[in-house]
Design an enzyme around this catalytic site. Structure first.
Site, PDB file in Angstrom:
ATOM      1  N   SER A 254       0.860  -1.186   0.000  1.00 43.89           N
ATOM      2  CA  SER A 254       0.000   0.000   0.000  1.00 43.89           C
ATOM      3  C   SER A 254       0.890   1.227   0.000  1.00 43.89           C
ATOM      4  CB  SER A 254      -0.884   0.017   1.246  1.00 43.89           C
ATOM      5  OG  SER A 254      -0.167   0.489   2.367  1.00 43.89           O
ATOM      6  N   ASP A 255       0.325   2.381  -0.324  1.00 36.54           N
ATOM      7  CA  ASP A 255       1.095   3.587  -0.060  1.00 36.54           C
ATOM      8  C   ASP A 255       0.907   3.911   1.426  1.00 36.54           C
ATOM      9  OD1 ASP A 255       2.759   5.734  -0.229  1.00 36.54           O
ATOM     10  OD2 ASP A 255       1.764   6.684  -1.926  1.00 36.54           O
ATOM     11  N   TRP A 256       1.630   4.890   1.899  1.00 36.82           N
ATOM     12  CA  TRP A 256       1.696   5.195   3.330  1.00 36.82           C
ATOM     13  C   TRP A 256       0.284   5.318   3.942  1.00 36.82           C
ATOM     14  CZ3 TRP A 256       6.105   6.043   6.424  1.00 36.82           C
ATOM     15  CH2 TRP A 256       5.830   6.502   7.707  1.00 36.82           C
ATOM     16  N   ALA A 257      -0.071   4.322   4.729  1.00 35.59           N
ATOM     17  CA  ALA A 257      -1.368   4.326   5.429  1.00 35.59           C
ATOM     18  C   ALA A 257      -2.575   4.382   4.491  1.00 35.59           C
ATOM     19  CB  ALA A 257      -1.441   5.462   6.441  1.00 35.59           C
ATOM     20  N   SER A 258      -2.383   4.008   3.236  1.00 35.72           N
ATOM     21  CA  SER A 258      -3.522   4.151   2.309  1.00 35.72           C
ATOM     22  C   SER A 258      -4.624   3.124   2.582  1.00 35.72           C
ATOM     23  CB  SER A 258      -3.055   4.091   0.849  1.00 35.72           C
ATOM     24  OG  SER A 258      -2.650   2.795   0.489  1.00 35.72           O
TER      25      SER A 258
END
Ligand code: BGC
Length: 719
Positions: A254-258
């Protein structure tokens, strides 16, 4: 391996923590960090990011390998975007070289250094196509064109990963951000994306598909929503297209905390629901939000998420660890001697200098003001970026040492035959606070103007270095204007009043609207943010020791109001026509529709002559194209020969021009050569909105030339 793992341990592999404590110091003893530390020991962490350096990586790896039940090593990730310690130009600049070998080599060097520092995985290449210069992250990508973008994506993946991922000097790559992140509304980061499937298939997907075809180990999904679904929650993107249609066998991070942000998108009511949606959609690893760690076990036990989805994600992650050789030897990348010898070594400086020279684009050169003589001249060097050793390192600078780049002043001083008078003139904006949330503070101090004007008055020629600093492009660095910030434009005009013999060296992480400069300044060089050797590269180009060969990978607009402006747009029924006596056309009442500098534009000190364009049918849907190229100027040089086509009439409307081939060739002065291209189904066809790929009969236009606006033209038919 999977059969030996508990459900919790499996979910642990899908959990990625950011580096959360000073690894060589004492372990955290209370709070969240203490829990995370315990989780490392329990085998509940599969990866960490932002841990680097052999000593640090060894510490965390030992913790996990020696203390967790199964001892499965971490995969250590880091944003090695355009270098680790030795900085190459920012990726958009490298794209301007159109030199795939050089780009691959640049990624190779980054991988050499990162791997020597214990990093096994980079979150690069960023392959998002973008048509919007306002978006700060255009600096990380390959520009606006899917064909060029796809070639560059493959080159970067090969550079990072090499032929053998288990070799000690290669790292896993990660093509990001899947998908359509570069199409954010208003050019504002993280914003909504609403585009047609045809645009998605024809423009957004090609670089990702090329990365997959080149064997990329991982893909990162994106923050944005796409047509109503957050990308992280999209099984269309991750399962149907990526893992289904393209057969991608690596894992999706995932992207950061996505994953957690699916809640913020208001597509899930809770983090638990977000976890369920994301795993079903095919997101395999959770970056930084602990949403999987905290919810997946319960979701599986309650029957809401089938365990086979977890098994599939874990297998993919373990496979990449296996490919890297980490399962065989978790300490594979950890060699202090190698780190000492490789990171920032001399040989790498030479290579990034070469890349930096190739990335420079000569936008304008009237009266052959450039190249500058090497002797006997007084040069006034003016501008806030002229002696800046920090900005050229760019954003996403890995572990570069701040202020370690060669400045333009240092570069010019390496030519002692001329006399250099330096004056800063003004600030480029932002001395401090580059990392604060809203860094737009206009610095309006004009006290340096006097000294700058004095220097210009005394000089034969003025070199002005203006533009953007390192943190005025990059993530969350979108802009609503595209001119020179602060009082730089005023400085330029003040200097112009006393000495118009100016070479403007523009440093920027994006295309800029420098319309006044284009109208008034005789020579303009786009120098982007060129990395560690920036100043030498610029000085060598200015003095003709390197003949510029770069071509723009993104259109430069005249005004911000034209954006998004890109060369491969559709025609529309009422395109602007300056000759027409008719107002009901798609123009502007207050300005031009044309770009300041088109995609593919870039001059040389020599002149290239194109001749004898021929198209020959070689198969059912196959053509061979040839052209004669001559270097008719006074310098040896390199030209990027570009081939564009247009499918004139189609079931779904087609762009007015599309790049379908290019070749970078070196010719000595007076030399000629013949250049061949092949066009086949892949180049001639396109995706319909339905996702179906077709090649249609009919007439095609074809151009071969020096930019997207110039070239010899012919037509051919597909029967
Ligand atoms: C960026 C990614 C990056 C990640 C880790 C995110 O904010 O969007 O591109 O890889 O942070 O640093």
């Amino acid at each position: 391996m999977l059969s030996q793992m508990t459900l919790e341990e499996k979910i642990g592999q899908m959990n990625q923590y950011n580096g959360f404590w000073e690894v060589t110091g004492p372990p955290p003893s209370s709070g969240d960090d203490a829990t995370k530390y315990e989780n490392l020991k329990k085998g509940l962490v599969g990866s960490m990011l932002n841990v680097h350096g052999v000593e640090n990586v060894r510490k965390v790896q030992e913790l996990v390998v020696n203390q967790s039940r199964l001892g499965i090593p971490l995969i250590i990730g880091f944003d090695v975007v355009h270098g680790y310690r030795t900085m190459s130009p920012i990726p958009l600049a490298e794209a301007a070289s159109w030199d795939l070998e050089a780009i691959e080599h640049s990624a190779r060097i980054a991988a050499e250094e990162a791997s020597a520092s214990g990093v096994a995985w980079t979150f690069a290449p960023m392959v998002d196509i973008s048509r919007d210069a306002r978006w700060g992250r255009v600096m990380e990508g390959g520009g606006e064109d899917p064909y060029l973008g796809a070639k560059i994506a493959a080159a970067r993946v090969k550079g990072f990963q090499g032929d053998d991922l288990s070799a000690e000097n290669t790292i896993a790559a990660c093509a990001k951000h899947f998908a359509a992140y570069g199409f954010a509304e208003g050019g504002r980061d993280y914003n909504t994306v609403d585009i047609s499937h045809a645009t998605l298939y024809n423009h957004v997907f090609p670089p990702f598909q090329a990365a997959v075809d080149a064997g990329v180990s991982t893909i990162m999904n994106s923050f944005n929503e796409l047509n109503g679904t957050p990308a992280t929650a999209s099984s269309f993107l991750q399962r149907d297209i990526l893992k289904g249609l393209w057969g991608f066998e690596g894992f999706v991070v995932s992207d950061w905390a996505s994953i957690e942000e699916i809640v913020d998108h208001r597509n899930a009511t809770s983090r638990r629901e977000a976890a369920s949606i994301a795993i079903k959609a095919g997101s395999d690893m959770d970056m930084a939000s602990s949403t999987y760690l905290n919810n997946l076990k319960n979701l599986v036990e309650s029957g809401e998420v089938p365990e086979r989805l977890i098994d599939d994600a874990v297998c993919r992650i373990l496979q990449v660890k296996h490919d890297l050789g980490l399962l065989e030897d978790p300490f594979r990348y950890l060699d202090e001697d190698r780190e000492k010898n490789i990171v920032g070594c001399e040989a790498h400086q030479e290579a990034v200098l070469d890349m930096a020279q190739k990335s420079v684009v000569l936008l304008k050169n009237e009266q052959e003001l450039l190249p500058l003589p090497k002797e006997g001249k007084t040069i006034a060097l003016i501008g806030p970026l002229a002696d800046d050793k920090n900005s050229p390192l760019g954003n996403w600078r890995g572990r570069a040492i701040d202020s370690s780049a060669v400045s333009v002043l240092e570069g010019l001083n390496a030519y002692p035959g001329n006399h250099v008078l330096y004056a800063k003139g003004c600030e480029y904006l932002l001395e401090e606070g580059d990392y604060i949330a809203h860094p737009v503070i206009n610095i309006d101090d004009r006290s340096g103007f006097g000294k700058a004007v004095d220097a210009a008055e005394k000089a034969d020629v003025v070199v002005m270095v203006l533009g953007e600093g390192a943190n005025q492009s990059g993530e969350a660095r979108s802009r609503s204007s595209l001119g020179l910030l602060g009082v730089q434009q005023e400085l330029l005009e003040a200097v112009y009043q006393v000495n118009p013999n100016i070479v403007l060296v523009l440093m920027s992480g994006r295309p800029m609207a420098i319309t006044w400069a284009d109208e008034n300044i005789p020579a303009i060089l786009e120098a982007w943010l060129l990395g560690s050797q920036s100043g030498h590269a610029i000085a060598q180009v200015l003095h003709g020791d390197y003949n510029p060969s770069g071509k723009l990978p993104m259109t430069f607009p005249r005004t911000v109001g034209q954006v998004p402006l890109f060369y491969n747009h559709k025609i529309s029924a009422r395109p602007w026509d300056p000759e027409a006596d008719n107002v009901y056309l798609g123009g502007y009442v207050d300005g031009s529709v044309y770009p300041l500098y088109p995609f593919g534009h870039g001059l040389s000190y020599t002149h290239f002559e194109y001749d004898n364009l021929q198209v020959e049918k070689t198969g059912d849907q196959e053509f061979s194209v040839s052209i004669q190229l001559g270097n008719t100027g006074n310098y040896d040089g390199e030209e990027v020969v570009q081939l564009y086509i247009c499918d004139r009439v189609a079931s779904e409307t087609r762009p007015v021009k599309e790049l379908k081939g290019f070749k970078k060739v070196k010719l000595r002065k007076g030399e000629e050569c013949s250049i061949q291209f092949k066009l086949g189904e892949k180049e001639l066809g396109y995706y319909l909105n339905s996702g179906q790929f077709i090649v249609e009969p009919g007439t095609f236009d074809l151009w071969v030339g020096t930019s997207s606006m110039e070239g010899l033209h012919t037509q051919f038919e597909i029967k």
